[in-house]
Structure formats: structure tokens, C-alpha cells
Design an enzyme around this catalytic site. Structure first.
Site, short mmCIF file in Angstrom:
data_model
loop_
_atom_site.label_atom_id
_atom_site.label_comp_id
_atom_site.label_asym_id
_atom_site.label_seq_id
_atom_site.Cartn_x
_atom_site.Cartn_y
_atom_site.Cartn_z
CB THR B 28 -0.96 0.01 1.20
OG1 THR B 28 -0.19 -0.08 2.40
CG2 THR B 28 -1.93 -1.15 1.14
N GLY B 29 1.97 1.16 -0.76
CA GLY B 29 2.81 2.33 -0.96
C GLY B 29 2.18 3.25 -1.99
CB THR B 104 5.66 -5.29 -2.60
OG1 THR B 104 6.10 -6.54 -3.19
CG2 THR B 104 4.34 -5.50 -1.89
CB VAL B 157 8.68 -3.32 -18.83
CG1 VAL B 157 9.43 -2.56 -19.91
CG2 VAL B 157 9.51 -4.50 -18.34
CG LEU B 161 4.81 3.56 -21.57
CD1 LEU B 161 6.22 4.09 -21.85
CD2 LEU B 161 3.78 4.49 -22.21
N GLY B 212 10.67 13.86 -6.15
CA GLY B 212 10.16 12.49 -6.09
C GLY B 212 10.44 11.69 -7.35
CG ASP B 226 14.44 0.18 -11.95
OD1 ASP B 226 13.70 -0.70 -11.47
OD2 ASP B 226 14.03 1.11 -12.68
CE LYS B 230 11.74 -0.14 -14.93
NZ LYS B 230 11.90 1.34 -14.88
N GLY B 345 5.48 6.60 -12.33
CA GLY B 345 4.40 7.37 -11.70
C GLY B 345 3.35 6.44 -11.16
#
Lengths: 361, 361
Positions: B28-29, B104, B157, B161, B212, B226, B230, B345
């Protein structure tokens, strides 16, 4: 690496072994021909061709359908065109999934899609005449789909670039289209990506025609009608039930050249040059460029035509016959979601048809 | 136009009335929170939340789950974390479609995905740790999917998109990836879209962190790990069963700053500046620019790192935190198929999760 590739290929996504489909192909032009080639590849192993037709003849004999020269032979051999015999071949196949692939541009054929769906056949089409045609036809199609008919239309816009699927997916999640803008025609993309004023537009057009980038009668492209039809399909999928006459279309064909025959048009092509040269020069003087754009806004206003765009506009960054679709939505609002790439060509269009057929399994 | 819109909304694509799904949300972030908001919209009407958990607590009480402050309340209230109770809530729902949504980044949770799939739950995930983790995990996942498990990974990924779906669709049609190139990180996209040598890179980085755009520890972004994950997911979906150590990764974090704690790293950020300034100046002198690119070629060679690209390279035409994916395939070979747009986002990522859940209906 090839061993790894081969090993991995075994676990690649593929149709479940239990499902297969019987397919009838309407249209054996360049797209239909490319589709026939794809049917002979391992990717289409789950599909069985049970009928194929051009505008005058058809074939339902398995031996003939398996002939690699089917397309050529249909020009002189085969039965007379008869939808009922094709549907009977689908029924006789015993396949649970029966698909009619329409690779034509025939409006009469498109007008039958709804009936076929209602009778339990799936329709996969490159033919824009129903989804991009009059509003009652579109509504009838929506009705048939609501009853469970499945309509594969990826090939109708952008030759299968994942635009319609993306638009529907976003909408299904409650996202709403705010603006849609892009270059939806491979031929018009090519012409304005190339046109820099150094050569007459008509010379460029003749060259594009020789390369097969335009229709034999280039007015089909230059009129903007093909772009308008694609915009109509997109707009309707975005929730705007527009009539064809609600899409404002700027034609690049001067009024006096609209009614003449193809040869006369080609002979008078130079009449296109001066107006375009003037617009190009004016745009260039302001640092801009000309592009043939389709645009839809959030009030459902749809327009297709030649636009002067500023340097750096996304449409100035296209090559060859690339199409481009920029979607701004409630959730994609800081920057648009952009999909671009080859939006024409028999091979990618046929692949879009195949993808839609495989999605039915 | 609004009447037309309203009328058309009724015929918009939607889940069949007969199907609905029970959903458990893990995490629940920011992404999980955005997903909870989407669950309260009409688009998610067919979904019923039967459990939600953060890393320490969970809730399966319908009254609590319906509370708009669920996310905040879970910080201090609820039962202790217990997967078994969440699965029991899915079973008790009676829903035919039972979905676990993993929002998560937890590797231990990802390691359970295969077991969940094997037990008949569907998994929809933003968590890259399984598909982008070690090779045995990936192979186990492929095995579970071959057995009929459905794994929604759009959010792993490009924040949804339509890249993975496009890659799989092309491959399903027998098309093969020749090269894949792009900018897969919103934070690294932003940093190099902005960085022009006029301000120190560290100042830009701190500003991006405050907005952010980076992780709290920006080394998570700057390390390239990261992006590598991907690329690994994409490569595997393209048929290359790569191990994580087969992706060559250039980290932007200087060796001496890799082992220190976050505060020490942030205090010594200026150590990043000189090497990057030198590379930027060299690139600029040649008319090029720096971009953090991921690349895969047709032999399965995968590399992630800072690349000097020439002016006009597609990656120089990105804005904000845009991601970009350019696919060249056997059939998209004259120009690549390019998909770009916001690739990070909470809202678009949550939408990708919702889209994958709805696709199960």
C-alpha cells in the site's frame, strides 16, 4: 546463444494446443497475399485455411488451398464468388473458432460483417469501411460485439501498430482521451518527410507512386479520406460517436482535378506544385514545417489536413512512411503516450491480421 | 457532444456482466495507494477487494476494506501479515477469478508468485523481482504459465506502456526481435534530458530527488540495476533466457560511494560531477549528447549504461521522465516500432495493474 533461443522458443507464448481455428480469407491482393504467406509459417500452425476468395473467384478445395500458387491460380481458376459456400466451408470444418479475414477494401463486404458476427463467425479485418463508415453501421457493429461477437480491427489503423488496443485498454481502466494527434498515412508521411521545396511536389509524388507508397490513383491518399476514416475509427473507440461528415477534411487535390480520370490527373499533377510550394516557403520562413495531421480534441472535434508545425514538433521526427499516434489522456497528461513506426505495408498489415486471429484462440 | 458521449459510454468495452474477480492487494505504498483509488472507480466495478496488506499488517474485514482511509489505517491497525489468511479470503469470496496484485518490490513475495499460480490464483504485479530475477525463477514462472496460470506483468516495464504486450504479440506472429534500444528509467531520463553542463549533475540530482523522481536513495536509479532488470524482462520475453549477470551494467555511482550509507552518499554527491562533466563536454564537442540507454541485440547481448548518442538520435527527443522503447524486428526493419511516454508514476503504474486484472475477466 542459438541453443538458448531454441530452448526458450519452446516456452514462448503460443495458442493452447486444444484450440484451433478455421479461416476464410477474403481478398488476395498484396495484404491477402502476405497473409497467405504467414499462414504457411509455424506461428499459424493452429489455423486452417478452408476458403479463399478474390473479388471474382474463390476456392474451398483443400488441395487447391494448400497450393503455394493459390493466389495466382485464383486469377483464372476456381468457383464463382459465393459467400454461402465460404460460410459452409467454415461450418464443415468442425472448428470451434471460425474466422472470416477480410483483407479487401470492399464496402459491400464490410456491410456483411455484422451479419457474420451475429451468426457466430469472428471477423478480422483490414477493411475500414464498416468501423470507419456511417454511424448506423458502427452502432450495429457495437451491438454485435456486445452480444459476444469478436472483431479484430488492429489492421485498420496504423497497420497493426498497437494503437486501438492501447486506446481501448486505457478507456477500459477509466482513462479518457483528451487529445489525439498524429500522422496516420504512410504515403502522406513519406511525402512531407521528404518535401523540402527543392523539387516540385509532383515529382516527389510520382516517385512515391512508382515505389508503391501511394495508391495507383494518388488522390485516394491526397484527398485525406483514408486518414479521416482512421481518425473516425479512433474517435469512435475513444467514445465519440461521430458521423463521417463530422470529420473536417482538407483535401490536397485541387478542385478542378477531383473529377477527372486518373490519367488526366497524373498529366496535370504539376497543378499541385505552386500552392504547396507557397505554403512550404511560408512555413519555412517561420521556422516551421508542413505535416498532414489528424487531430481529435476532447470535445470530439476531428480535423484532418495540412498543418504548419513548429520545429521540434513530434511529427517532424518521422522517417520514411512512419505513422505516429500521440495520445494525451487524463492519466497520460504531462507527456503523451506516443506510438510510431511503419504504419503501412503488406507484411506488417498481414501480421496484424494474424495477431488478431491468434488472439481469438 | 456530452449526450453522444454518454450514449457511447454504454457501449464501451467492459467486462461481461457475468464475470467478476476477487482481489487481494499486497503493498500500500504509492502504487498500491493509487490502485486502491482506482478500485473505487466505475472501471473497477467488477472487482471486489477481499484483502489488503502492507509489509507488516493486513486487513480482510469488508468494512475495513471499504474504508477510504484503509491505507493510512493499515499503518497502525489490522492483523499481522499472514499470506494464508489472504488466500483464504480469496477462496471464501466464491469468485471464479481470484487475483493477487503485488504492488511491492519485495523479492520474498515475488518468490511466492509461482506457487500462487500453481494453486490457481492469478498474479498481477509491478514487482520485477521474479520476472527480472534469477533464471531458475524465470523458468519456473514460464512453467506455471504453460500450465495455464496467468501473470499480468504490464506494470513491470515502462509502467504499463504497451511494450511487453507488443513484443509478445509480434513474437506470437513469428516475428523476431533484431534490436531493442531505449531509455527505461524515468529518473535517468529526466536527469539526462535536463543535464546540459550548465549546472553540476549533483545539483540536478538533488532537485530530482526532491521532486520524487528518484528513489530516496538515488543509487537505486544511478546504479542502472533497475534498468538492467527491465532489460532482462524484455530480453526474456524476446526469447533470450539471460542470467542477470549476462546484462552488462555501467553504474553511475563511483566505486567509493557504493558501500556508504545514504546520508554519506548524499553528502559526497559532488564526487559525481567531474567525471560526468568531462563526458558531457566531450560528447558536446562532437555534437552528441549523453543518454542512459539499454540495448539488446539479436545475439542476446544486453548492455545498460551511459552512451554518447548523435544529435537527432531518438533518445534525444524525450521530455520529462519519458521512457522510450524502440523495437527493430524482422518485419519492423526499415524503421523501428517506437513506444514512448511517461514510464513511471503511481497513477499510470496502478492503471497498468488494473488493466491486467480486467484482462483476466
Amino acid at each position: 546463444m542459438s541453443a538458448v533461443l531454441a530452448a526458450e522458443a519452446a516456452s514462448a507464448p503460443k495458442p493452447r494446443a486444444s484450440s484451433s481455428a478455421a479461416v476464410v480469407l477474403l481478398g488476395t491482393g498484396v495484404v491477402g497475399g502476405a497473409f497467405l504467406k504467414l499462414l504457411n509459417t509455424p506461428a499459424a500452425a493452429a489455423l486452417r485455411l478452408v476458403g479463399a476468395a478474390n473479388s471474382r473467384r474463390q476456392q474451398t478445395d483443400p488441395a487447391q488451398l494448400a497450393d503455394r500458387a493459390l493466389r495466382e491460380k485464383l486469377r483464372g481458376q476456381g468457383d464463382a464468388r459465393d459467400d454461402a459456400a465460404l460460410l459452409a466451408a467454415l461450418d464443415a470444418s468442425g472448428a470451434a473458432v471460425r474466422v472470416i479475414v477480410d483483407a479487401t477494401a470492399s464496402a459491400p463486404l464490410a456491410s456483411r460483417h455484422v451479419e457474420w458476427l451475429a451468426r457466430g463467425y469472428h471477423v478480422v479485418t483490414a477493411n475500414k469501411a464498416l468501423a470507419g463508415g456511417d454511424l448506423p453501421g458502427w452502432r450495429a457493429l457495437q451491438g454485435a460485439v456486445a452480444q459476444g461477437g469478436r472483431y479484430g480491427d488492429s489492421a485498420t489503423v496504423g497497420a497493426g501498430l498497437p494503437v486501438l488496443s492501447t486506446l481501448r485498454r486505457l478507456r477500459g481502466c477509466g482513462d479518457a482521451l483528451l487529445t489525439l494527434e498524429g500522422v496516420f498515412s504512410g504515403s502522406l508521411s513519406y511525402l512531407f518527410n521528404q518535401y523540402d521545396g527543392s523539387r516540385p511536389f509532383s515529382a516527389l509524388l510520382l516517385e512515391a507512386r512508382e515505389r508503391g507508397y501511394t495508391e495507383p490513383d494518388p488522390r485516394s491518399d491526397l484527398s485525406g479520406e483514408d486518414v479521416a476514416r482512421k481518425l473516425l475509427i479512433l474517435a469512435r473507440n475513444a467514445g465519440f460517436a461521430l458521423r463521417p461528415d463530422e470529420v473536417e477534411v482538407e483535401s490536397l487535390v485541387p478542385e478542378p482535378l477531383r473529377g477527372v480520370d486518373v490519367d488526366a490527373f497524373l498529366a496535370r499533377l504539376a497543378e499541385l506544385d505552386e500552392p504547396l510550394a507557397a505554403r512550404h516557403a511560408a512555413a519555412k520562413a517561420r521556422g516551421g514545417a508542413l505535416r498532414f495531421l489528424a487531430r481529435l480534441n476532447q470535445r470530439g472535434r476531428a480535423r484532418v489536413g495540412l498543418v504548419e508545425v513548429p520545429a521540434g514538433h513530434p511529427a517532424t521526427r518521422l522517417y520514411g512512411t512512419d505513422n505516429q499516434f500521440a495520445l494525451t489522456t487524463t492519466r497520460y497528461n504531462t507527456q503523451p503516450l506516443v506510438i510510431q513506426g511503419p504504419g503501412a505495408g503488406p507484411e506488417v498489415t498481414a501480421q496484424a491480421l494474424l495477431g488478431d486471429v491468434l488472439a481469438l484462440l
